[in-house]
Scaffold this motif. Structure first.
Motif, mmCIF file in Angstrom:
data_model
loop_
_atom_site.group_PDB
_atom_site.id
_atom_site.type_symbol
_atom_site.label_atom_id
_atom_site.label_comp_id
_atom_site.label_asym_id
_atom_site.label_seq_id
_atom_site.Cartn_x
_atom_site.Cartn_y
_atom_site.Cartn_z
ATOM 1 N N ALA A 6 0.821 -1.219 0.000
ATOM 2 C CA ALA A 6 0.000 0.000 0.000
ATOM 3 C C ALA A 6 0.852 1.265 0.000
ATOM 4 N N CYS A 7 2.089 1.136 0.481
ATOM 5 C CA CYS A 7 2.955 2.324 0.575
ATOM 6 C C CYS A 7 3.922 2.426 -0.600
ATOM 7 N N THR A 8 3.668 1.688 -1.671
ATOM 8 C CA THR A 8 4.588 1.689 -2.810
ATOM 9 C C THR A 8 4.762 3.089 -3.365
ATOM 10 N N VAL A 9 6.014 3.498 -3.524
ATOM 11 C CA VAL A 9 6.371 4.758 -4.178
ATOM 12 C C VAL A 9 7.404 4.433 -5.245
ATOM 13 N N LEU A 10 7.748 5.416 -6.035
ATOM 14 C CA LEU A 10 8.794 5.237 -7.044
ATOM 15 C C LEU A 10 10.037 5.974 -6.569
ATOM 16 N N ILE A 11 11.143 5.267 -6.485
ATOM 17 C CA ILE A 11 12.427 5.875 -6.146
ATOM 18 C C ILE A 11 13.303 5.773 -7.384
ATOM 19 N N ASP A 12 13.628 6.934 -7.946
ATOM 20 C CA ASP A 12 14.330 6.981 -9.233
ATOM 21 C C ASP A 12 13.632 6.085 -10.255
ATOM 22 N N GLY A 13 12.294 6.125 -10.233
ATOM 23 C CA GLY A 13 11.491 5.419 -11.223
ATOM 24 C C GLY A 13 11.238 3.955 -10.930
ATOM 25 N N ARG A 14 11.835 3.433 -9.863
ATOM 26 C CA ARG A 14 11.638 2.016 -9.550
ATOM 27 C C ARG A 14 10.765 1.880 -8.318
ATOM 28 N N ARG A 15 9.868 0.905 -8.354
ATOM 29 C CA ARG A 15 8.912 0.766 -7.253
ATOM 30 C C ARG A 15 9.565 0.167 -6.012
ATOM 31 N N VAL A 16 9.212 0.758 -4.892
ATOM 32 C CA VAL A 16 9.791 0.390 -3.604
ATOM 33 C C VAL A 16 8.700 0.506 -2.546
ATOM 34 N N ASN A 17 8.671 -0.433 -1.615
ATOM 35 C CA ASN A 17 7.790 -0.290 -0.458
ATOM 36 C C ASN A 17 8.422 0.721 0.491
ATOM 37 N N ALA A 18 7.787 1.857 0.652
ATOM 38 C CA ALA A 18 8.355 2.916 1.483
ATOM 39 C C ALA A 18 8.578 2.450 2.916
ATOM 40 N N CYS A 19 7.741 1.543 3.395
ATOM 41 C CA CYS A 19 7.877 1.081 4.783
ATOM 42 C C CYS A 19 9.153 0.286 4.995
ATOM 43 N N LEU A 20 9.768 -0.173 3.920
ATOM 44 C CA LEU A 20 11.005 -0.947 4.022
ATOM 45 C C LEU A 20 12.219 -0.134 3.589
ATOM 46 N N ALA A 21 12.008 1.121 3.225
ATOM 47 C CA ALA A 21 13.104 1.943 2.710
ATOM 48 C C ALA A 21 13.643 2.843 3.822
ATOM 49 N N LEU A 22 14.931 2.839 3.970
ATOM 50 C CA LEU A 22 15.590 3.723 4.939
ATOM 51 C C LEU A 22 15.862 5.050 4.242
ATOM 52 N N ALA A 23 15.294 6.120 4.775
ATOM 53 C CA ALA A 23 15.347 7.414 4.095
ATOM 54 C C ALA A 23 16.770 7.837 3.761
ATOM 55 N N VAL A 24 17.699 7.671 4.690
ATOM 56 C CA VAL A 24 19.062 8.157 4.435
ATOM 57 C C VAL A 24 19.755 7.375 3.320
ATOM 58 N N ALA A 25 19.277 6.168 3.037
ATOM 59 C CA ALA A 25 19.866 5.369 1.960
ATOM 60 C C ALA A 25 19.464 5.913 0.593
ATOM 61 N N HIS A 26 18.475 6.809 0.575
ATOM 62 C CA HIS A 26 17.985 7.344 -0.692
ATOM 63 C C HIS A 26 18.177 8.862 -0.772
ATOM 64 N N ASP A 27 19.138 9.358 -0.021
ATOM 65 C CA ASP A 27 19.439 10.787 -0.040
ATOM 66 C C ASP A 27 19.764 11.219 -1.465
ATOM 67 N N GLY A 28 19.076 12.232 -1.946
ATOM 68 C CA GLY A 28 19.317 12.740 -3.292
ATOM 69 C C GLY A 28 18.523 12.037 -4.372
ATOM 70 N N ALA A 29 17.807 10.974 -4.015
ATOM 71 C CA ALA A 29 17.020 10.247 -5.013
ATOM 72 C C ALA A 29 15.745 11.020 -5.339
ATOM 73 N N GLU A 30 15.173 10.719 -6.502
ATOM 74 C CA GLU A 30 13.890 11.316 -6.882
ATOM 75 C C GLU A 30 12.781 10.404 -6.386
ATOM 76 N N ILE A 31 11.959 10.923 -5.493
ATOM 77 C CA ILE A 31 10.864 10.142 -4.906
ATOM 78 C C ILE A 31 9.555 10.616 -5.534
ATOM 79 N N THR A 32 8.797 9.684 -6.077
ATOM 80 C CA THR A 32 7.492 10.022 -6.648
ATOM 81 C C THR A 32 6.417 9.274 -5.884
ATOM 82 N N THR A 33 5.475 10.017 -5.335
ATOM 83 C CA THR A 33 4.334 9.424 -4.638
ATOM 84 C C THR A 33 3.107 9.532 -5.550
ATOM 85 N N ILE A 34 1.982 9.031 -5.070
ATOM 86 C CA ILE A 34 0.756 9.106 -5.862
ATOM 87 C C ILE A 34 0.420 10.556 -6.214
ATOM 88 N N GLU A 35 0.669 11.482 -5.283
ATOM 89 C CA GLU A 35 0.377 12.892 -5.557
ATOM 90 C C GLU A 35 1.284 13.418 -6.662
#
Ligand code: FES
Length: 124
Positions: A6-35
């Protein structure tokens, strides 16, 4: 493992479960949410979900749509799935192929038939 998607977002265009993603590991990445998918108008998948009644309670819908965007890009890039009969050929996005590729996104309301149809409408 075992998440609902349910929390799937796109990180640099690839789908990722946000609940399993550590924010600091994606510093500088492009995050796309449903909005972020809507750009002045609904994204074609958002419009297809509305037009095709591809949700009930809507809890899973943002993740379903973000995941579908990532999934269509994966298919476009020629990535096979477990359901792909011939990995040397581009996969036809039939029901089985879409269901397999979207299997990480759970819908408690069971809106799967219309979700598959909405994705097929956009996939063409
Ligand atoms: Fe209710 Fe999917 S629409 S969980």
């Amino acid at each position: 493992q075992g998440q609902c998607g349910a929390c799937t977002v796109l990180i640099d265009g690839r789908r990722v479960n946000a609940c399993l993603a550590l924010a600091v590991a994606h510093d500088g990445a492009e995050i796309t949410t449903i909005e972020g998918l809507a750009n002045g108008a609904l994204h074609p998948l958002q419009a297809a979900f509305v037009a095709g009644d591809a949700f009930q309670c809507g809890y899973c819908t943002p993740g379903q749509i973000c995941s579908a965007v990532g999934m269509l890009a994966e298919a476009e890039a020629g990535w096979p799935s477990h359901a792909t009969a011939d990995v040397a050929e581009a996969a036809a996005l039939d029901d089985d192929e879409i269901r397999e590729r979207m299997s990480g996104n759970i819908c408690r309301c069971g809106a799967y038939p219309n979700i598959v149809r909405a994705i097929q409408d956009v996939a063409g």
